[in-house]
Scaffold this motif. Structure first.
Motif, mmCIF file in Angstrom:
data_model
loop_
_atom_site.group_PDB
_atom_site.id
_atom_site.type_symbol
_atom_site.label_atom_id
_atom_site.label_comp_id
_atom_site.label_asym_id
_atom_site.label_seq_id
_atom_site.Cartn_x
_atom_site.Cartn_y
_atom_site.Cartn_z
ATOM 1 N N GLN A 49 0.788 -1.127 -0.001
ATOM 2 C CA GLN A 49 -0.231 0.124 0.098
ATOM 3 C C GLN A 49 0.823 1.290 -0.055
ATOM 4 O O GLN A 49 1.799 1.469 0.753
ATOM 5 C CB GLN A 49 -0.834 0.005 1.209
ATOM 6 C CG GLN A 49 -1.737 -1.048 1.097
ATOM 7 C CD GLN A 49 -2.850 -1.064 0.144
ATOM 8 O OE1 GLN A 49 -3.480 -0.213 -0.258
ATOM 9 N NE2 GLN A 49 -3.030 -2.185 -0.652
ATOM 10 N N LEU A 51 1.310 5.744 -0.592
ATOM 11 C CA LEU A 51 0.730 6.884 -0.715
ATOM 12 C C LEU A 51 1.483 7.628 -1.469
ATOM 13 O O LEU A 51 2.525 8.038 -1.872
ATOM 14 C CB LEU A 51 1.244 7.870 0.840
ATOM 15 C CG LEU A 51 0.660 9.103 1.027
ATOM 16 C CD1 LEU A 51 -0.751 9.161 1.304
ATOM 17 C CD2 LEU A 51 1.695 9.681 2.208
ATOM 18 N N ILE A 60 -4.096 6.832 -1.349
ATOM 19 C CA ILE A 60 -3.456 5.455 -0.990
ATOM 20 C C ILE A 60 -3.832 4.442 -2.213
ATOM 21 O O ILE A 60 -4.947 4.285 -2.483
ATOM 22 C CB ILE A 60 -4.079 4.936 0.546
ATOM 23 C CG1 ILE A 60 -3.984 6.027 1.446
ATOM 24 C CG2 ILE A 60 -3.324 3.669 0.758
ATOM 25 C CD1 ILE A 60 -2.550 6.060 2.011
ATOM 26 N N ALA A 100 2.623 3.715 2.442
ATOM 27 C CA ALA A 100 1.386 4.212 3.250
ATOM 28 C C ALA A 100 1.640 4.154 4.873
ATOM 29 O O ALA A 100 2.027 3.294 5.194
ATOM 30 C CB ALA A 100 0.314 3.358 2.678
ATOM 31 N N ARG A 134 -8.084 5.034 2.330
ATOM 32 C CA ARG A 134 -6.802 4.678 3.182
ATOM 33 C C ARG A 134 -7.042 3.100 3.311
ATOM 34 O O ARG A 134 -6.254 2.333 3.644
ATOM 35 C CB ARG A 134 -6.653 5.262 4.393
ATOM 36 C CG ARG A 134 -5.990 6.585 4.223
ATOM 37 C CD ARG A 134 -5.410 7.203 5.537
ATOM 38 N NE ARG A 134 -5.304 8.623 5.350
ATOM 39 C CZ ARG A 134 -6.029 9.687 5.931
ATOM 40 N NH1 ARG A 134 -7.006 9.205 6.839
ATOM 41 N NH2 ARG A 134 -5.803 10.892 5.674
#
Lengths: 511, 511
Positions: A49, A51, A60, A100, A134
């Motif tokens: 994951q 960002l 995300i 993330a 997210r």
């Protein structure tokens, strides 16, 4: 005291945005080269994951990695449509990518998995992270399952609903009564909303209705309505229409009501799990955010409907009324027959023609759709103080029959940008009854699929027109349904499916 | 009686396979043009689950749709590496795509969500669908959450373990005692396996050990061992080695033991949820499938370890022993200190050098790693009948110190294809202590990340070498750790991360 050394901190390398035109149904995805400098420096691996940030926007995304030159250059970040839109980048613009951050709110999800109830701040934190994109599909599935395995109680449903309302926009109409309506789980052709709005507004109540487009069905209310008038209204226009006419029938995409719901619904559909608490929070959060004070909720019950039994429908009604009351929202739940399709048309324009036939009192107008709409509108007139208890249905029918609803509907359409004539398909082909007999079963789900294969909702005029209803007597060779399509190829796709699906409409020989 | 018409049934259109070289960590993905004939005729939309078939092979994949010419032609199906491998297709070969069939076993998952316990046939159906790749991430997350929210009882853990064993290969060594070992949740540098195998095999017990490569850590046992001998052994070679030497230290990839576990572990990692029942089923199913009769399980307990408290560790031990006993598998669980890294090296070759130092009785050999290995090997010697209760640890230490373990280790390596000398990194840079004082905290997780940024496990010689331990006294400017890397760029990535992470090793000033 920290570990320190002589190497100066370097600026983080960034990548160039590349639009992949990849459709993922709102799941943000980024594709990067396995050998790109950022994957190396951040230690990123497939399905990390990450960002993404660019020009103040963040999202995300799930990372997939690609080898070789074919898809991307080493310094490119390939973005799915959803990631592209949230980041609002231009082709080639710089995008920063990093791991993330850890999601603190997942600790609440974990706590609930282990049997602890959640309070308001916990739901706030979870909903905030969901809205910010997210949560991965896995996180959403864990939250939904945890909310079902150990059912949300009334207070938790209240707190979740409140958190969902507060995470988005909220409208205020400055009226004592703001009416709304909702149908739990669609039935093909059950397009009551435009009729209900016309009747309710004709009696002077405020009903600022926003509706969705189809996601998996052959037509959403917004799709059908768009064949009759513009529905893509900005907030200012929407308010102007409601102020002038008391009601509107607009697409909800322009307003951001309960944005968490879109994420949850997507995963619920994939899990194929109905979670009562989530359903109530989903419906009520949208109504409360839309500024409603009163709401009529249609709960169709049937073997292939979302709600399968009278008991389930009654429990859902009670819990919905109780949670709504905490927000000062007055609800009336109507438990209705969900065992077969409603009206004659399935598909945007075909359903619009049904609506016009009812509003204009055409003799071919489908009476079942008219009566369902009158029942919902009648309940609204009663809780809205425009009809005595028990008299709403008759008043609504009268309003449809004497032209007042048609008059109001036309005025609303004009205010939204002008009444339109729904299109008629270029190609139509009847499907004849294979034998003489009685229609004993209609598979709503397969009928919807047939309409979609014919092109609905993208092709506005495409879909299915039904000559028969459950219980109709048919003669061999007489048309049972007509298929409508914009192209011969789409007509062929639909015919091919009908050929392969002998159980869409079942006819029983006379005994 | 069916709906019927005059159009003849057409053969279903197929697409041409196109390898995208897209890495998705075993999640099968197919990318198709939104306007491709199959999407049209099957009514497929983005994120549909589809069944791909080609030449007798099948896989369920998630569909993403792409617009425009850039990535694919309209008649191409772009496959992720996992889909490509399972279908075993060639570039351009025909692939059929249709809607994935409904998964009957999801009804069991739904039943469990709503609080019903599952029986053997239900777990069989679920595990079968998981192994066939029919469960999406969302389905797997729902199953795992449902198994945690309402904890699996001992009988359910037994049935799940059994179903997982039966879904894959199963080995039979035709020996009365087949020893195995396992560590629950890795600690950086805790590379006891090769030492345990050498000691146990030196005493004539059978210990056919297969291990994994790193997934998220800087080294798996198979990665470390590969710097000392070949580990990619086929089944025939593995059996020959074990027959000749009593033990092996091989990569488990060549045997398909408990294949459901790989799917579950992937999603558990993303959920960041420890589900006790799943953990036990995961560990025991692999051991039972590998043909073990006895197994020592190392359970490190620490604030950043998988198991955080003594209570949790004790409950896990009891339940593991009880479930294992139902299969006739004798287990000994050792609860150990998981509060800091073990040994000196972190990374494949650096850990291998630690192992060689212990086996060769080098004076710089890390004593903590030696003692941990001796404790596990000692427990194995005791349950395997080679040491009196309470005497295993001393016997194991003696076997390491008197050269018998080194002798056996060399013979195993020769049998696996020849003992190798682990590589030494081209680049090494010490990171000095910022002040004089005492090491009060070592962040294992960040230390592991640092080793990965330096290139481990891909770059075999890369990683971290620790000069200090928890409690060490250091002088300002003295090296606390050395970073090892194969390229200057990777050394720089790691240094950059160290710069940004002041809390990897904390030194407290003397008071």
């Amino acid at each position: 005291m920290s570990l320190s050394h002589a190497v100066p901190s370097r600026p983080r390398p960034s990548l160039r945005a590349r639009r992949l035109r990849l459709h993922t149904q709102s799941e943000p995805i980024v594709v990067m080269r396995a050998d790109c400098p950022v994957c190396r420096s951040e230690g990123l691996s497939a399905r990390s994951q990450v960002l993404l940030s660019s020009g103040g926007h963040e999202v995300i995304a799930t990372l997939y990695q690609v080898e070789g030159e074919a898809m991307l250059a080493p310094d490119e970040a390939g973005l799915s449509e959803s990631a592209w839109e949230i980041l609002a980048v231009e082709e080639g613009e710089a995008v920063e990518v990093r791991h993330a951050p850890a999601l603190e709110s997942l600790s609440h999800v974990r706590r609930r998995i282990y049997g602890h109830r959640l309070d308001g701040p916990a739901f706030d934190a979870i909903v905030r992270d969901i809205v910010a994109g997210r949560y991965t599909e896995v996180h959403l599935a864990a939250f939904l399952t945890a909310s079902a395995a150990f059912a949300l109680d009334e207070t938790e449903i209240y707190e979740l609903t409140r958190a969902m309302v507060e995470a988005g926009d909220r409208l205020d109409w400055e009226e004592p009564v703001v009416m709304d309506k909702h149908c739990v789980g669609g039935l093909p052709g059950n397009r009551t909303t435009p009729l209900v709005v016309a009747v309710v507004a004709a009696h002077g109540l405020t009903i600022p209705k926003t509706s969705s487009r189809a996601i998996t069905s052959p037509a959403g209310t917004a799709d059908t309505m768009e064949t009759l008038a513009p529905v893509d209204l900005d907030m200012a226009t929407l308010k102007r229409v409601v102020k002038a006419e008391g009601g509107c029938i607009a697409w909800g995409g322009a307003v951001h009501l309960s944005p968490a719901d879109n994420h949850l619904v997507r995963v619920e559909r994939e899990m194929d799990i109905d979670t009562e608490g989530q359903l109530i929070a989903s419906v009520l959060s949208k109504k409360i955010a839309a500024g409603a004070t009163h709401c009529v909720i249609d709960i169709p019950v049937g073997a292939t409907a979302k709600i399968r039994s009278q008991d389930d429908a009654e429990r859902l009604s009670r819990l919905t009324d109780a949670v709504a009351a905490r927000f000062g929202l007055k609800t009336t739940c109507l438990i209705t027959d969900g065992s077969h399709p409603v009206g004659r048309g399935i598909g945007p324009a075909l359903e619009a023609h049904d609506l016009l036939a009812i509003l204009k009192n055409d003799r071919r107008a489908p009476d079942d759709l008219r009566r369902r709409a009158a029942r919902i509108a009648g309940a609204a007139l009663e809780i809205g103080g425009k009809a005595e208890p028990g008299r709403g249905f008759e008043l609504a029918l009268e309003t449809l029959r004497d032209g007042r609803a048609w008059e109001k509907f036309q005025r609303i359409c004009e205010a939204q940008g002008g009444l339109r004539t729904p299109p008629v398909a270029k190609h139509a082909q009847p499907l004849p009854a294979p034998v003489s007999g009685r229609v004993v079963h209609i598979n709503s789900r397969k009928l919807a699929r047939l309409a979609k294969l014919a092109g609905a909702p993208r092709a506005r005029a495409a879909g299915v027109y039904m000559h028969v209803r459950l219980g109709s007597e048919v003669k061999r060779g007489e048309p049972m349904i007509d298929l409508h399509a914009e192209t011969q190829a789409e007509l062929d796709y639909a015919l091919d499916y009908a050929e392969r699906s002998p159980d869409i409409i079942e006819v029983e020989l006379p005994t």
